[in-house]
Design an enzyme around this catalytic site. Structure first.
Site, PDB file in Angstrom:
ATOM      1  N   HIS A  56       0.848  -1.197   0.000  1.00 20.94           N
ATOM      2  CA  HIS A  56       0.000   0.000   0.000  1.00 20.94           C
ATOM      3  C   HIS A  56       0.881   1.243   0.000  1.00 20.94           C
ATOM      4  O   HIS A  56       2.100   1.158   0.246  1.00 20.94           O
ATOM      5  CB  HIS A  56      -0.955   0.016   1.208  1.00 20.94           C
ATOM      6  CG  HIS A  56      -0.282  -0.084   2.532  1.00 20.94           C
ATOM      7  ND1 HIS A  56       0.470   0.909   3.065  1.00 20.94           N
ATOM      8  CD2 HIS A  56      -0.244  -1.087   3.436  1.00 20.94           C
ATOM      9  CE1 HIS A  56       0.928   0.547   4.237  1.00 20.94           C
ATOM     10  NE2 HIS A  56       0.525  -0.680   4.491  1.00 20.94           N
TER      11      HIS A  56
HETATM   12  P1  TYD Z   1      -0.965  -2.478   7.809  1.00 21.94           P
HETATM   13  O1  TYD Z   1      -0.580  -1.035   7.813  1.00 21.94           O
HETATM   14  O2  TYD Z   1      -1.738  -2.991   6.649  1.00 21.94           O
HETATM   15  O3  TYD Z   1       0.353  -3.378   8.000  1.00 21.94           O
HETATM   16  P2  TYD Z   1       1.547  -3.666   6.972  1.00 21.94           P
HETATM   17  O4  TYD Z   1       1.668  -2.495   6.077  1.00 21.94           O
HETATM   18  O5  TYD Z   1       2.745  -3.857   7.838  1.00 21.94           O
HETATM   19  O6  TYD Z   1       1.219  -4.912   6.220  1.00 21.94           O
HETATM   20  O7  TYD Z   1      -1.731  -2.766   9.169  1.00 21.94           O
HETATM   21  C1  TYD Z   1      -2.119  -4.064   9.564  1.00 21.94           C
HETATM   22  C2  TYD Z   1      -3.301  -3.919  10.512  1.00 21.94           C
HETATM   23  O8  TYD Z   1      -2.932  -3.231  11.702  1.00 21.94           O
HETATM   24  C3  TYD Z   1      -4.466  -3.168   9.909  1.00 21.94           C
HETATM   25  O9  TYD Z   1      -5.672  -3.791  10.342  1.00 21.94           O
HETATM   26  C4  TYD Z   1      -4.366  -1.791  10.527  1.00 21.94           C
HETATM   27  C5  TYD Z   1      -3.728  -2.063  11.862  1.00 21.94           C
HETATM   28  N1  TYD Z   1      -2.861  -0.970  12.342  1.00 21.94           N
HETATM   29  C6  TYD Z   1      -3.203  -0.267  13.472  1.00 21.94           C
HETATM   30  O10 TYD Z   1      -4.247  -0.495  14.106  1.00 21.94           O
HETATM   31  N2  TYD Z   1      -2.360   0.730  13.911  1.00 21.94           N
HETATM   32  C7  TYD Z   1      -1.210   1.028  13.276  1.00 21.94           C
HETATM   33  O11 TYD Z   1      -0.468   1.935  13.711  1.00 21.94           O
HETATM   34  C8  TYD Z   1      -0.877   0.305  12.072  1.00 21.94           C
HETATM   35  C9  TYD Z   1       0.371   0.590  11.311  1.00 21.94           C
HETATM   36  C10 TYD Z   1      -1.727  -0.685  11.646  1.00 21.94           C
END
Ligand code: TYD
Length: 139
Positions: A56
């Site tokens: 993303h």
């Molecule tokens: P995501 O940003 O998609 O993780 P990555 O980019 O590492 O694959 O986030 C994964 C999940 O965690 C999503 O449901 C959102 C949640 N999240 C939070 O609640 N707080 C945060 O600070 C972050 C980064 C993610």
């Protein structure tokens, strides 16, 4: 050596103090090595070697990512240029600016990632559709 070729990125270098056996201390200060006021810090542990994270971009969020232990591969794509960086040195952070498509893969079993961000978690700041990312005017 990390050579950044994509837009909206950069390298952060942290000073380190100490060595084995008492250990090495790395420090990062807001608005100094970290180029913004930090509002959020998050960690990633326990990613399996086959896992792929990220996939993303963000509309406005600025972040800096560090591999605190182990190693992983950071993929950056600014819509025109792409590059992959093997992250393994805790003293080197990579700036993840806005409108940069980021992937994380190739995690070592002991990989620990720390990310500093300039804003709270906001679901609406995410761009999860690669086609929309390539055409930001439509977001
Ligand atoms: P995501 O940003 O998609 O993780 P990555 O980019 O590492 O694959 O986030 C994964 C999940 O965690 C999503 O449901 C959102 C949640 N999240 C939070 O609640 N707080 C945060 O600070 C972050 C980064 C993610």
């Amino acid at each position: 050596m990390i050579n950044i070729r994509v837009k909206n990125s950069g390298v952060v270098r942290l000073a380190s103090k100490g060595k084995s056996p008492t250990g090495i201390l790395y420090s990062a200060e807001a608005e100094r090595q970290i180029p913004f006021k930090i509002k959020r810090v998050y960690f990633i542990t326990g990613a399996s070697p086959a896992a792929i994270r990220g996939n993303h971009a963000h509309k406005k969020l600025q972040q800096v990512v560090f591999c605190v232990n182990g190693a992983f591969t950071l993929g950056l794509d600014d819509g025109k240029k792409k590059q992959k960086i093997r992250m393994r040195d805790p003293s080197r952070g990579v700036v993840l600016g806005p409108l940069l498509w980021v992937t994380m893969s190739g995690f070592s079993g002991d990989c620990v990632i720390a990310i500093f961000a300039d804003d709270y978690f906001r679901k609406n700041d995410y761009i999860r559709d690669y086609d929309k990312f390539r055409r930001p005017a439509k977001i």
